[in-house]
Design an enzyme around this catalytic site. Structure first.
Site, PDB file in Angstrom:
ATOM      1  N   HIS A 180       0.864  -1.183   0.000  1.00  0.00           N
ATOM      2  CA  HIS A 180       0.000   0.000   0.000  1.00  0.00           C
ATOM      3  C   HIS A 180       0.909   1.245   0.000  1.00  0.00           C
ATOM      4  O   HIS A 180       2.035   1.181   0.497  1.00  0.00           O
ATOM      5  CB  HIS A 180      -0.877  -0.063   1.268  1.00  0.00           C
ATOM      6  CG  HIS A 180      -1.782   1.110   1.430  1.00  0.00           C
ATOM      7  ND1 HIS A 180      -1.361   2.286   2.003  1.00  0.00           N
ATOM      8  CD2 HIS A 180      -3.068   1.285   1.089  1.00  0.00           C
ATOM      9  CE1 HIS A 180      -2.367   3.146   1.998  1.00  0.00           C
ATOM     10  NE2 HIS A 180      -3.412   2.559   1.452  1.00  0.00           N
ATOM     11  N   VAL A 182       1.455   3.837   1.752  1.00  0.00           N
ATOM     12  CA  VAL A 182       2.163   4.307   2.960  1.00  0.00           C
ATOM     13  C   VAL A 182       3.244   3.324   3.430  1.00  0.00           C
ATOM     14  O   VAL A 182       4.033   3.665   4.307  1.00  0.00           O
ATOM     15  CB  VAL A 182       1.209   4.601   4.158  1.00  0.00           C
ATOM     16  CG1 VAL A 182       0.253   5.713   3.822  1.00  0.00           C
ATOM     17  CG2 VAL A 182       0.499   3.343   4.630  1.00  0.00           C
ATOM     18  N   LYS A 183       3.278   2.130   2.884  1.00  0.00           N
ATOM     19  CA  LYS A 183       4.203   1.108   3.381  1.00  0.00           C
ATOM     20  C   LYS A 183       5.609   1.287   2.780  1.00  0.00           C
ATOM     21  O   LYS A 183       5.838   2.195   1.997  1.00  0.00           O
ATOM     22  CB  LYS A 183       3.642  -0.284   3.089  1.00  0.00           C
ATOM     23  CG  LYS A 183       2.214  -0.504   3.622  1.00  0.00           C
ATOM     24  CD  LYS A 183       2.149  -0.528   5.142  1.00  0.00           C
ATOM     25  CE  LYS A 183       0.749  -0.462   5.707  1.00  0.00           C
ATOM     26  NZ  LYS A 183      -0.073  -1.624   5.500  1.00  0.00           N
ATOM     27  N   GLY A 184       6.533   0.394   3.128  1.00  0.00           N
ATOM     28  CA  GLY A 184       7.944   0.539   2.739  1.00  0.00           C
ATOM     29  C   GLY A 184       8.165   0.777   1.257  1.00  0.00           C
ATOM     30  O   GLY A 184       8.882   1.692   0.860  1.00  0.00           O
TER      31      GLY A 184
END
Ligand code: PLP
Length: 382
Positions: A180, A182-184
């Site tokens: 997603h 916002v993830k790494g």
């Protein structure tokens, strides 16, 4: 400087866009070479033997639980301080969810609480590497081994983190990631499961694509070269080549993302230290977090979190609260879970506040977060 700094967001550049555009001009939009290459590179990055890309972190959890054999009558043991999907994926398979409390310092699943909550029906233990700080995997490894449970890591926050010198992806039987924005790293929506176990790998592959099997040696019948079988009820959880091309490009950039996240976290830890009534995140020995989130804990005798939240939002900081204890959601309350079940998790929920942290933040952005926080906290104390 950006006028609003969210708590997290993606970082795309020209190389990412070129990688995606190349696929759009190719013959394969899905189930093509980009998927295999992304899986190979993700396996190499995490140190696991196999990776299976799917179209969300939620699908990855569902697939991992399925591969582990989770079904009706089983229990999945996890932390209440996580995104609801960690628990929901057990419900998709008709299993029950058992929530055990968190460690007050790291807010990760507490191994002792987990040991008390385990039952003969516990099929999987699912620690969550909350904020990107790995959970106590050695203790969970031992517990899972003693009790015959499968150890599944919800590593949606912790791509790239290390625990006792080992990278996340090699610490559990199955490890789950989300891509997603916002993830790494991001693929728009997306996720993956990594494992060293060839049987889990096969089940993950089939689960992602309707439960269909094509290898002649695994089929029950064989009517000819066209023949394939659906052997169990799977889903269409495939990730497209368009997305996997973006994932590959992001993964190549990820060491730089990780370095920047760690740099920003170090600045926050230095510059926000000493503000009265504020507790900064704990990092235990032998752990290098991935810093998906940076969570402040507020002394409730000094600060009104709601007031701080609103003031900081007004001043352009996209603070957030991660997370409501999962069993407080009405769906879980309706299943009979009661407030009071996990006191450390509930106390944490009342005092947490995530501040902006993502690799595309400039030095000015970071400085702005620090000065705004200092000012707002000081005003709030008066
Ligand atoms: C993001 C996240 C998920 C779900 O991933 P999606 O890609 O949004 O489906 C699951 N668990 C945790 C801890 C997450 O942060």
């Amino acid at each position: 400087m950006a006028s609003f700094l969210p708590y997290g967001k993606q970082w795309l550049n020209e190389a990412d866009r070129t990688a995606v555009a190349r696929v759009l001009g190719s013959d394969w939009l899905t189930t093509g070479p980009e998927v295999e290459a992304f899986e190979r590179e993700l396996a190499a990055f995490t140190g696991a033997r196999y990776a299976v890309a799917v179209n969300s972190g939620t699908a990855a959890l569902h697939a991992a639980y399925f591969a582990a054999g989770v079904g009706p009558g089983d229990e999945v043991l996890t932390s209440p301080i996580t995104f609801a999907a960690t628990a929901n994926a057990a419900r998709f398979l008709g299993a029950g969810v058992v929530f055990a409390d968190v460690r007050p310092d790291t807010v990760n699943l507490d191994p002792e609480a987990a040991a008390r909550a385990i039952t003969p029906r516990t099929r999987a233990i699912v620690p969550v590497d909350f904020t990107g700080h790995p959970a106590d995997m050695e203790e969970f490894r031992r517990l899972a081994g003693e009790r015959g449970a499968v150890l599944i890591s919800d590593a949606c926050h912790s791509l790239g983190a290390t625990y006792k010198g080992r990278r996340v992806g090699t610490l559990a039987d199955l490890t789950v990631f989300s891509f997603h924005p916002v993830k790494g790293i991001t693929t728009g929506e997306g996720g993956a499961v990594v494992t060293d176990n060839p049987d889990y790998y096969e089940r993950l592959l089939a689960f992602r694509s309707h439960g269909i099997v094509r290898e002649p040696e695994k089929m029950r019948e064989n009517h000819g070269p066209w023949y394939h079988e659906m052997q169990f009820l799977g889903y269409n959880y495939r990730l497209t080549d368009i997305q996997c091309a973006l994932g590959r490009s992001q993964l190549a950039r990820f060491p730089e993302f990780l370095r920047r996240r760690r740099e920003i976290a170090a600045i926050y830890r230095q510059e926000l230290a000493g503000i009265p009534g504020l507790t900064l995140p704990t990092v235990v020995d032998e752990v290098e977090p991935a810093w998906h989130l940076f969570v402040l804990r507020l002394d409730r005798g000094i600060y009104d979190r709601r007031h701080l939240f609103e003031t900081l939002r007004e001043r352009g900081l996209g603070v957030q609260v991660h997370y409501l204890p999962v069993y407080w959601h009405p769906y879980y309350q309706d299943l009979g879970y009661k407030k009071g079940l996990c006191p450390a998790a509930e106390a944490y929920y009342e005092e947490c506040l995530s501040i902006p942290l993502y690799p595309a933040m400039t030095g000015e952005d970071v400085e702005h977060v620090v000065t705004t926080l200092r000012r707002v906290f000081e005003e709030a104390r008066r």
